[in-house]
Scaffold this active site. Structure first.
Site, PDB file in Angstrom:
ATOM      1  CB  CYS A  34      50.144  66.600  29.527  1.00  0.00           C
ATOM      2  SG  CYS A  34      49.163  66.853  31.022  1.00  0.00           S
ATOM      3  CG  ASP A  35      50.929  70.557  33.389  1.00  0.00           C
ATOM      4  OD1 ASP A  35      50.797  69.339  33.148  1.00  0.00           O
ATOM      5  OD2 ASP A  35      50.810  71.033  34.523  1.00  0.00           O
ATOM      6  CB  ALA A  36      55.032  71.353  28.325  1.00  0.00           C
ATOM      7  CG  LEU A  37      51.505  69.199  25.149  1.00  0.00           C
ATOM      8  CD1 LEU A  37      50.668  68.007  24.731  1.00  0.00           C
ATOM      9  CD2 LEU A  37      52.687  69.396  24.196  1.00  0.00           C
ATOM     10  CG  PHE A  38      47.879  76.195  28.169  1.00  0.00           C
ATOM     11  CD1 PHE A  38      46.593  76.349  27.656  1.00  0.00           C
ATOM     12  CD2 PHE A  38      48.445  77.269  28.844  1.00  0.00           C
ATOM     13  CE1 PHE A  38      45.905  77.551  27.810  1.00  0.00           C
ATOM     14  CE2 PHE A  38      47.770  78.466  29.013  1.00  0.00           C
ATOM     15  CZ  PHE A  38      46.496  78.607  28.492  1.00  0.00           C
TER      16      PHE A  38
END
Length: 371
Positions: free
Chosen positions: A151-155
């Site tokens: 989910c970090d990738a979405l930043f």
């Protein structure tokens, strides 16, 4: 009618009291942001590379700080960083983290055209989004079966793509945004919990009901504060760039509102969210990086008329107070959980550059609440 008058009076009293808090005065906020920047610039973290994701997140905060304040100290920090880096991204073509630094490049390019070399960013994005890879062929059998599998990738990548897309004519812009949406939706479909309105960090933390599932001591699902902070902060950055009539804007807007309501509902009384969102007792202290991203995202929603001011202003006010209390007299921002992928403790002296970035992001929108 009498009840309506009383409620209106209470809201006005709340707004007046918030405006009288010294920490919420624009000058005080900007001073704290400048102090955080100066400390961080004098104490660079030993990252994998100056173009890695930690610096990407930090300098995203620096960019937004300049946008909010027009203070030249932030702009100079961006220019110095870009020149040191020769405007390069990091090295992993298929890893969203390694283009996060380009948000700062793109911002600076808007402010000072013909200074930034955007060719490395353009080459990275083209390969990242289009080049052949084993997961595109469906041959992966682990949790990394999609491009943005955590989910970090979405930043890290989507806000860069949304910002970059603004440079294209409408049809080409929308095609690029559609590609971003497609990959974003894959992450959403895999990691978003429709019951809790939060993201699992990655496939290892998905809840299936099995006794082998990872879970907290209280039996609740594991939802990492900073992981969901990455998503919320990224959503604000994305929505800032999406055209009002863009086909998939409602998807991002609905997700933002849904997560905002959840984050509001679980805010601790002292204002800062715990590293484990549904098990605050696991590490019963506030944590700055996740809380900074939430504060930024919620204040952005108020400032852009997406969130109700009367409902969310007390949340942001408490959160910003907690963030400023985590900042030391030197400007250093403490209580930042170390690099990781799940809830872990922090301390008054634990810091990371991305924590400073989250602090700057929060300040950049809290400051605008006064305008």
């Amino acid at each position: 009618m009498r009840i309506s008058i009383i409620i209106t009076g209470l809201l006005l009293t709340l707004l007046v009291s918030c405006r009288s808090v010294p920490e919420l005065k624009p000058d005080a906020i900007e001073n704290k942001m400048v102090a955080a920047l100066k400390w961080q610039e004098a104490n660079p973290i030993q990252a994998k590379a100056p173009t890695d994701w930690t610096n990407g997140a930090y300098y995203t905060g620096v960019a937004r700080a300049h946008d909010a304040t027009d203070n030249a100290v932030f702009l100079q920090a961006l220019k110095d960083m870009g020149e040191r880096n020769a405007w390069q991204t990091y090295e992993r073509t298929y890893h969203a983290d390694d283009v996060a630094i380009s948000y700062a490049y793109l911002y600076l390019d808007e402010k000072q055209p013909n200074v930034v070399d955007l060719e490395p960013t353009e080459a990275f994005l083209d390969a990242h989004l289009n080049a052949p890879h084993e997961w595109r062929a469906g041959t992966r059998n682990d949790e990394k079966t999609i491009l943005w599998w955590w989910c970090d990738a979405l930043f890290m990548a989507p806000p860069v793509i949304a910002e970059y897309a603004t440079r294209y004519p409408d049809s080409d812009r929308d095609a690029l945004l559609d590609t971003m949406y497609t990959y974003y939706r894959e992450t959403y479909d895999m990691l978003y919990d429709q019951d809790e309105h939060l993201f699992a960090r990655d496939g290892r933390y998905l809840w299936t009901g099995s006794t082998d599932d990872r879970k907290e001591a209280n039996g609740k699902k594991i939802f990492w504060s900073r992981g969901n902070g990455w998503v919320m902060g990224g959503l604000a950055l994305i929505l800032d760039e999406l055209p009002a009539d863009y086909e998939h804007r409602p998807f991002f807007l609905d997700l933002y509102r849904e997560m905002a309501a959840k984050v509001k509902a679980i805010q601790p009384e002292d204002g800062l969210w715990r590293t484990s969102l549904l098990s605050p007792e696991s590490f019963d202290h506030g944590e700055v990086s996740g809380s900074g991203f939430y504060t930024f995202a919620l204040a952005w929603g108020i400032n852009n008329g997406i969130l109700d001011r009367g409902e969310y202003l007390p949340v942001v006010t408490k959160a910003w107070k907690g963030l400023t209390e985590a900042q030391q007299a030197s400007g250093k921002v403490g209580w930042v959980q170390d690099i990781g992928a799940d809830p872990q403790p922090a301390s008054a002296d634990s810091w990371q550059n991305f924590g400073t970035g989250a602090f700057l992001l929060a300040g950049s929108e809290v400051l605008k609440l006064k305008q």
